[in-house]
Design an enzyme around this catalytic site. Sequence first.
Site, PDB file in Angstrom:
ATOM      1  N   TYR A 163       0.671  -1.191  -0.056  1.00 17.63           N
ATOM      2  CA  TYR A 163      -0.054   0.062   0.093  1.00 17.63           C
ATOM      3  C   TYR A 163       0.849   1.262   0.153  1.00 17.63           C
ATOM      4  O   TYR A 163       0.779   2.331  -0.839  1.00 17.63           O
ATOM      5  CB  TYR A 163      -0.993  -0.148   1.181  1.00 17.63           C
ATOM      6  N   GLU A 170       1.957   6.465  -6.995  1.00 19.99           N
ATOM      7  CA  GLU A 170       0.902   7.257  -7.411  1.00 19.99           C
ATOM      8  C   GLU A 170       1.201   8.782  -7.370  1.00 19.99           C
ATOM      9  O   GLU A 170       0.968   9.534  -8.313  1.00 19.99           O
ATOM     10  CB  GLU A 170      -0.418   6.785  -6.699  1.00 19.99           C
TER      11      GLU A 170
END
Length: 240
Positions: A163, A170
């Site tokens: 994560y 991102e």
Amino acid sequence: MSGKVAGKPSKAASKEPSSLTKLYLFAYNAVQVGGWSYILYQLINYYVLQGPQFRAQITLWDYTRVAVIIFQNAAFVEILNAVFGLVKSNPVVTTFQVFSRMMVVVGVVMATPTGKVSPGLPIALFAWAVTEIIRYGFYALNIIKVVPKIVVFLRYTTFIALYPIGVTGELLCFWWAQRYAKEHSVWSLEMPNKWNATFSYYALLWIVMLGYIPIFPQLYLHMFALRRKILGGDAKKKAN
């Protein structure tokens, strides 16, 4: 990525899905496992199996874009599945998770030339691919009620590293895109115009990036809560 924290089951939630629904959900998840496995293979092929000459001829995005666009945007179906009650996932959480990824693919990488060459792209794709292979595999096996313990362990453990890695990738993509958006005013609407409205793509990118600050920790901690519940932390406390 994560489902709704289980509470007291309602009649609707506890109702067994029909055979047709199970078949549809199994097929969807199985296809996604295949798709993300192919994307992971492409990453390995691009950076490990091929040499510098191959990478000089084609960018990572040009090499992987068809598969990424298809299988990432196909996740929109998961929002519909949650809304119509085919799965027990929270529709709001699912919508954020799906659209955050779609924003990276469509609104950042596809929308700007700098997003396509961001160092965050391979980082994000690697984290996404490994996460999704495990996640969709877990869902598919769960439908047919054959889930090996190792798959359960991976589902609720690998997120600890993946994560943060994925979010880092991102945000790097967003950062590379916002630089281009600021310099070129792309995808923006400036006054005066016939709609008498204004829109800044550059500002939107920053709003989304800043949105990671309050939202990501909540999703991350939510997964830790699920991990304690599923892998026995809470169960052990109750047993004692």
